[in-house]
Design an enzyme around this catalytic site. Structure first.
Site: not given
Ligand code: SF4
Length: 273
Positions: A212, A156, A121
């Site tokens: 993750s 984010t 990202e």
């Protein structure tokens, strides 16, 4: 033993949307992993014929699906030049900071991006900047020689508290600071719900990909409060974990599909019956 699922857990809006988009494009390929969950990626391949490629050069004429974290501006331009059909599954909460970075750069602002430099990202958002500094905390601003016009944007998944510290440090360093709070609260809702449940539970099962970062964060929160285990699938469950336990809490990372959560709960019920 009672089993309770955290009030907020599992797929966030952006991941749900990306999976829905990918499921409708049989034969297409995603550039990089669509989401951070290997079982869901395997399911997309087996049931929907959607492959995962490492980069745009592995495409051989098929439709390209852009993952939730987006791809770089130059990769997107290359795909367009090649005439590749592109389906954009970038989360709208990631598209927004890309647009802000591009606009602020065009207006002459230096970009300060609060994020992890190696995260996909961060790479996709900062690729829209002319001049960008990626920082992971306020201390890193010390060594930067900044002009007077800067714009602050966040990855984010970052913590608001740390973002605020960077904003405060910039305000005392530069004459003009534009601050854009681009933090998405989906992961924080899961964290709050995990914390609330872990306080009451004897054991927490945290489900999600081993790579993750938001799942690892849930595991960290849970393990501070009770006996916690981070697993990806039902085969990793060990009966000994549940001995003498009264309440088992369940939570899952933002990339963990419902069907994996259900499989694991069913197995826990079998073990503890
Ligand atoms: S965590 Fe937020 S930004 Fe990331 S994919 Fe989910 S909704 Fe989008």
């Amino acid at each position: 033993m009672k089993i309770e699922i955290a009030k907020s857990c599992g797929f966030c809006f952006g991941v749900k949307r990306a999976v829905q988009i990918a499921s409708k494009h049989r034969g297409a390929s995603t550039i990089g992993e669509l989401i951070h969950n290997s079982q869901e990626i395997a399911r997309l391949k087996d049931e929907c014929g959607v492959k995962t490629l490492k980069n745009i050069n592995e495409l051989s004429g098929e439709t390209a699906i852009i993952r939730t974290h987006g791809i770089t501006k130059s990769d997107l331009a290359t795909l367009k030049e090649r005439g590749t059909k592109v389906i954009d599954a970038t989360c709208p909460f990631v598209t927004k900071p890309q647009q802000i970075v591009e606009k602020m750069s065009a207006e002459g602002y230096e970009i300060i991006f609060f994020g992890d430099s190696e995260h996909p990202e961060s790479k996709s958002v900062t690729s829209y900047a002319n001049k960008v500094y990626i920082v992971s905390n306020a201390d890193e601003l010390e060594k930067l020689k900044l002009r007077n016009k800067v714009a602050l944007i966040s990855q984010t998944t970052k913590k608001l508290e740390n973002f605020n510290k960077i904003a405060a440090a910039l305000i005392s360093k530069c004459k003009e600071v534009r601050v854009f709070n681009t933090i998405c609260d989906a992961t924080f809702k899961n964290q709050e719900a995990c914390q609330e449940l872990a306080k009451r539970a004897d054991i927490m099962i945290v489900i999600g990909g081993k790579t993750s970062s938001n799942t690892k964060q849930l595991f960290y929160i849970a393990s501070e409060l009770c006996d916690a285990h981070h697993i990806e699938n039902a085969d990793e469950l060990e009966p000994a974990w549940f001995k003498d336990k009264e309440l088992c809490g369940i939570t899952a990372g933002a990339s963990t599909p419902e069907w994996i959560i259900t499989q694991i709960i069913d197995k826990i019920k079998q073990i503890t019956a």
